[in-house]
Each structure stands twice: as structure tokens, then as C-alpha cells.
Design an enzyme around this catalytic site. Sequence first.
Site, PDB file in Angstrom:
ATOM      1  N   GLU A 242       5.425  21.771   1.185  1.00 38.46           N
ATOM      2  CA  GLU A 242       4.168  21.826   0.426  1.00 38.46           C
ATOM      3  C   GLU A 242       2.968  21.335   1.232  1.00 38.46           C
ATOM      4  OE1 GLU A 242       4.650  19.879  -3.346  1.00 38.46           O
ATOM      5  OE2 GLU A 242       6.119  21.335  -4.061  1.00 38.46           O
TER       6      GLU A 242
ATOM      7  N   ARG B 191       2.552  16.507   0.543  1.00 39.23           N
ATOM      8  CA  ARG B 191       1.540  17.562   0.620  1.00 39.23           C
ATOM      9  C   ARG B 191       0.646  17.452   1.838  1.00 39.23           C
ATOM     10  NH1 ARG B 191       2.255  16.198  -4.706  1.00 39.23           N
ATOM     11  NH2 ARG B 191       3.716  17.695  -5.544  1.00 39.23           N
TER      12      ARG B 191
ATOM     13  N   THR C  21       3.146  11.415  -3.088  1.00 38.94           N
ATOM     14  CA  THR C  21       3.418  12.755  -2.561  1.00 38.94           C
ATOM     15  C   THR C  21       2.140  13.462  -2.100  1.00 38.94           C
ATOM     16  OG1 THR C  21       3.281  13.683  -4.798  1.00 38.94           O
ATOM     17  CG2 THR C  21       5.467  13.063  -4.002  1.00 38.94           C
TER      18      THR C  21
ATOM     19  N   ASN D 248      -0.209  13.836 -16.736  1.00 38.44           N
ATOM     20  CA  ASN D 248       0.071  13.774 -18.170  1.00 38.44           C
ATOM     21  C   ASN D 248       0.472  12.365 -18.611  1.00 38.44           C
ATOM     22  OD1 ASN D 248       2.603  14.746 -16.566  1.00 38.44           O
ATOM     23  ND2 ASN D 248       3.394  13.676 -18.350  1.00 38.44           N
TER      24      ASN D 248
ATOM     25  N   ASP E 253       2.569  18.402 -21.263  1.00 35.67           N
ATOM     26  CA  ASP E 253       2.718  18.187 -19.818  1.00 35.67           C
ATOM     27  C   ASP E 253       1.668  18.945 -19.018  1.00 35.67           C
ATOM     28  OD1 ASP E 253       3.682  17.194 -17.468  1.00 35.67           O
ATOM     29  OD2 ASP E 253       5.522  18.370 -17.452  1.00 35.67           O
TER      30      ASP E 253
ATOM     31  N   ASN F  40      -0.862  25.072 -11.358  1.00 35.42           N
ATOM     32  CA  ASN F  40      -0.233  23.758 -11.316  1.00 35.42           C
ATOM     33  C   ASN F  40      -0.945  22.898 -10.283  1.00 35.42           C
ATOM     34  OD1 ASN F  40       1.933  21.651 -10.795  1.00 35.42           O
ATOM     35  ND2 ASN F  40       2.824  22.776 -12.500  1.00 35.42           N
ATOM     36  N   TRP F  41      -0.384  22.705  -9.118  1.00 33.32           N
ATOM     37  CA  TRP F  41      -1.031  21.837  -8.132  1.00 33.32           C
ATOM     38  C   TRP F  41      -1.595  22.619  -6.947  1.00 33.32           C
ATOM     39  CZ3 TRP F  41       0.556  22.015  -3.158  1.00 33.32           C
ATOM     40  CH2 TRP F  41       1.803  22.586  -2.924  1.00 33.32           C
TER      41      TRP F  41
END
Lengths: 259, 542
Positions: B83, B133, B177, B261, B304, B390-391
Site C-alpha cells: 500500500e 502506506r 500504518t 469510525n 463503519d 476507502n483510503w
Amino acid sequence: MKNLVLQTLWLAVFSCILSNPTAAQHATAFDVEDGARAFADSCANCHGPDGDLIQGIDLGRGLFRRPLSDQDIADIIMNGIPNTPMPPTPRMSEEQALRIVAYLRSLAQRPESDVTGDPLRGRELFASQGECMDCHRVNGEGSRIGPDLSRIGLMRRAVEIEAALLDPTAEVQPANRFYTVTLADGETITGRLLNHSTYSIQMYTQEDGLRSFQKDALRSHGFTESPMPPADDKLNPQEIADVVSYLVSLKGEESPDER
Amino acid sequence: MKDNRRFAKPVTVVTLLLAASSAVAQVDFDRILNAQDEPENWLSYSGTVFNHRHSLLDQINTGNVGELRLDWIWQARSLEKFEATPLVVDGVLYTVEAPNNVVALDAATGRIYWTYDYEPSPDARTCCGRVNRGLAILGDTLYMGTIDAHLLAIDAKNGALVWRTKVTNAAEPYSITMAPVVVKDKVYVGTAGGDMGIRAFIAAFDAKTGEQVWKVHTIPGPGELGNDTWSGDSWRVGGAAVWNDGAYDPDTNLIFFGTGNPAPDWDGRSRLGDNLYSNCVLALDADTGRLAWYYQFTPHDELDYDSTQVPVLADIQWRGEPRKVMLWANRNGLMYVLDRVTGKFLHGKPYVELNWMDGFDAKGRPQRVPGMLPTPEGTLIRPHVHGATNWAPPSFSPSTGLFYVAHWENSSIIAVEGEFPRGAGDNPRQTAMGQVDLQPFLNDDDEAYGVIRAYDPDTLDPAWEYRMSDITWGGVLSTAGNLVFGGGREGYFLALDATTGELLWKASLGGQLNSGPMSYAVDGRQHIAVAAGTALFSFTLP
């Protein structure tokens, strides 16, 4: 509903005790319930609520990438598998990991519905009157156009197999869906879909085996209904029970009369 | 100076050649702040402190991208999701081999200079893969957060450990992360683990010594403003994790982070209230950590819908006036334009089909649709628990003025009180977390597909879209060559026309794209790099 769940859990434990000597020494209904909670908290995010989200692994049906003892699975839950996405769970005690194992084993050992058929007669019907091997394959024999059923007894319960025989189109697993492409010249080809992407389609066809098509070269393409006919077109209820009994016995081992 | 920084012209090949011959220098913060002046380098996670993920290199452009070819591959020894977005500094590419090994490569050839191997504590626990990441750089030092909740400083020249600071306790279970953020003389990280009952925080560390300078919890404690938005003691374990990159605005000295979340994720009965500052963007004074403003995207979330997307800062003409805004495509299916100076909600709009809200009040609070929450019987909710996006990092191009986002369309879940939601549709396997290897794709094309769309920030209307059969966990890069690069779970890496969305080039990389692409130049040649599967790929023109 809650009572039904508890009854099922008790039955599951009972079945587990009968069939799994390791679990028989340890698993209680509390273990299974607690294991279910811990599974939802620690495992379901990657493995999915049914434990089948990762290809090649179906925790709820006892399918792992290699045979594993209860202790093996507990060790993996606690320590992970190095160099794979399976992480360690350091705060998980061995006792709790074994409860997750008890829960998973209980799912895999769910009690069968009444299997009243004769598996040997079912095997004969499967190969002859039922014409099942025209599409399906068992232990290296038969066609590849339909799903290979050599381990179907590990993957499906009798009640599920019976339902699939009587109404084959009601619930088709994603890996067993059929697909039809229409070529530029109008020819149509149908097969079992193996994969597709934005640009191409890969499928298995009865006539030519593995085929691949570029989507932009096709006139049309899309899913089509399963060609499997309902079993009661050809078999009476007792014969269907026999075939179900045979299929339940298929667990990747030798067939019944060869044991 | 300010205008030059934000609207710098594309860099030509001649400039690239000059840059390639320049002396190697330390990466002081001025270089990071003015990263657009040296587009041959990639000095932070999304390229600049504004997170545009837009390269001013134009050697590869719409006219020649069809000739793009693979120049080199670097294969990681890890089977974890890749990632990380690499950094490139003066011909050296730095990246992370998950979970926490650091690698320096020759950016021209992919050959290894050095590797720093780090073995995280067995206490480390992550919700969604042992991932990382990326890195930050300042001076001659690289910075990495680890999944066992440490911050490491590593010598960029030889891979030697400079210092290692324990940020918090990995066994609790906290992890890091995200790629750290550097501002002036400080390094910033946030803590992940929000699904597992942590009380998350953001902390700043002295870049030289590793000493903690300040620490701000993302959930207020007793006596602090917002603590009463948590019933009982739920604030102690309420999550609100920080696990993705932040942004920095030098004009206001504010640093921005998105928060995750509240926990427990899918059952809010034990944490009644809005649950501040979960699912927020926090604007903090970079020197002190003082909260300047916040905006909460999803109050009292039970679905979430982490708000840990990368904040994108843009100076645009908004409704006819110049405005300093923040663009945000949220996991909850809504796209936002916020005033990044004041935090004022300017505009919000669904960018996918959703059913949990049906409008905003005057202050930008979403109006919930009654019943669109987890219930004992289960409720069909859009978008899916993994979100509309998402990310994965988006991109903003000052050239086209468009905001590029890779996301999911037509996804939904069945939410049941307290349980992990089930994917809805003919084939709920579509909803699995991103993995490394290619999975057979067996869905209908119409079911939960991935799409790259270009949005006009003024209206939040899409200008174009490019649709993929499968979903995507990959980010996007735009370039001055009028290109947008992206891809998805199918393993294709794509080049699209930034103005029209037309497909101009593609390559099949044999693994899922779980990262954001980036661009750099070395020896006068522009590269486009992206990780897929467990490898890093670098493309150039012949």
C-alpha cells in the site's frame, strides 16, 4: 429465534463430540458461543462472517489449505502465518483460540438431515439414468463443464444438495455460473464462466475447453441460466435420495464401493 | 511566491535534464513546502503538503502515453498488501516492504542501495493486514510508523537506525500504518486500531531527537469539550483512529487529519451521542496541537464509515470567488467542499447511490433517514461497509481544475445490530477486503463496480467517468501531461485522458492495485510508478 440458535449450537456441539475426539474432550456450548463471538470480533473482518471470503479457505466447512489439527489452527490464530496477510493475535489466549476452533469445528460438523438413500445405488444413478456425468466430474471421471463434485460432501450438507438437485437455478455459486457470448458473426457460445474483467472473458466450454474472448469484439455477452435440469425430471424421490446419499459421501476420497 | 507554488507550470524535458545534474542536497522543509518546484522528486505521500497527487512532469502525455513501457520491477519479499507510495529524492527511491522494512532503490534501474529490516513486536495487531502506506523525509532522515506503534528515524544514506521512539503500547492494541507527515521540524503520526477499542491520538515528535512534543486524543477526555457526546465510559475505547495521510496549509499553520469510525463499529447502543471526534476532519495548530476547528462527516456512525481519506487542499474559484477549500470524497458516499480556513461546510453531495441520509441541515449535518441503521432483522444500506471509497488517495489537477476519485458504485450491505455487515447482491464475495493476488471475477458488470470519476469542485458533478468491471482499492495520479493514472482489483494499470476520461493505455500487472501511483524523473526521463500485488512497477517511454 435465540432458542433456535442455542438448540443448533447444542446440536452442533453434540455432533462435534460424536465425530471429533479432540473437541470431545473440551468443547462445551459456552466454548462454541464464546468462540463465535471471538470469531466475529477477530476473524470475520478478513475471513467474512461465514469464513469463506478468502479463496481456497472455507473455515465454516472445514476447508483449509492443508489438513490442520485443532492445535494447529489455534496456533495460527495466535501467531499468524509469517509472510502472509494472516496476522498474529497476541492478546488471544490459547483457551480462547481453541474456542474459536471449537466454533469452526461445530460449523463444519453440522448435523445432516435424514439421509435415507443408498449411496451405491446413487452412484449408479448418477452415472446412468441421471446423466449427471454429462456435465459433472467425480474423482477424475466425467465432464468438466459443470462443477467437479469430488469433494461436495465436505462442502455441502445433504439438505443443500437435495435443494440444488430439485431446483438447480435457485442458488448457483458464483464459480458455477454460465455465460453466453455472441460473436461478431452471430455465433453464440455458452460455457461456465471462469473469470472476466473490463476487457476480456475466460470460460470453459463443452466443445472446446478453455476459451477467451475480448469484450470489444463481441456483439453481446452476459450470464445465462444454468443448463442443469431439475432432478425430478428423471428420478423419483427414492432415487433422488440415493443420489443425495452418494454425493454426501464424496469427500475427496475413494467412492463407497472401493473402500 | 504563494501563487507560484500552487499554479506552477509543467516542467519540460530541458528542465528535467538540468535537475538531473544538480547537486544532491538535504531535504529541508522548504523543499517539501515547494515540492512543485522539483517535480522530478516526490517528497511526501501525495507529492505535496496539499495532497494534490498531481505531477507537473509532462514528458509522458496524451500524445505518447500509448508507447509507455515497463522499465523495471522491484519484487518485495513480503506477501502483505503493498500500500506504500514511494518517495523519490534526487534519483533515489525509498519505499516500505510491508510491514516495516525500508528499501532504497536506484530510481532509474530498480536496483537496491540498501535495506533496513525491522521485526515488529509480536504484540502488534492490525485489523486489516500488516500494512504500511509509506515514509516521510526531512533532511537526511526517513521516518516510518510501525505496526507495533513505534516511530523510527532512519538514515537515508545508509539505512542505519537514527532513533526509535515508542509512540504507545502495541498490546492495547495500537498500531501505525500511515505515512508520517513532516511540518517544519516535527514529524506527526496518528494511531490505528479503532475497530479494536483504542482511544486514538495524533502526536508530534521532534524530528531530530524523537521526543514527543505534543499529543492530542481524537476522543475528548472528561472535562474536555465533546466528552459528553459519549455515553458512560464509552469514550475510553471509542476508536476514532488516524491511519491515513494528513495535509498542511502553511498560510494558517494548520495540519489536517481525518479520523476513523467510533467503536464498537456496528452497534452504537453503548456509545450514545455524536461520538466526537470520530469520523471528523480535525484542523490542528501544527506547533501546539490546539484544535482550531473540526467537521464531523458522520455523527454517531454505526456503519463503519471511517473519515480517514486523504484531505485535498485546493485554491479554486468557488461560486465565482477565490476560495481556499478542502475537497473530500468520503467513505459514507458524500463528497464535500469545506472552507479550510474556518471549517465551514460549503457544499456536500452524494457521489454514489446512498440511502442512509437525505440532505444536510444549514450547518452541514447530515439528516439521517429513519431506520437506516443496523437492526436485529437486518437493513439494506448503501454504500457498503467498505464505503463509496476507502483510503486510496485521490488527485486534484490545478491544470484541469478537476478532482479525480477512484471509488465503488452500486455497493450495499445488510447491516445487523452488532454484527459484521453482510454484502448484499448476487455475489457478496465482491466485498472482500483488498488482497494481493488476482481473484477470479464472477460478478455481473453492474454489481458493485469500480469507477474513476472526475468531479468539478464547484458543483461536485462528474465531468466524466471510466468504469471497471471489478471494484478498486487503488488511488489515482494526475499529471501535467493531461493524464490520469489508476487501476483496480483486476490488476490493470490505466492511463486516461484527464479531460475526457478516454482510455489511452493499459497494462496488466498480475496483482491487485492497492496503492496510489506517483511520478518522478531521473536522468531526464519521466517515470510512472505504482505497486500492484507484491511488486513495484516503474514505466517510462522507450
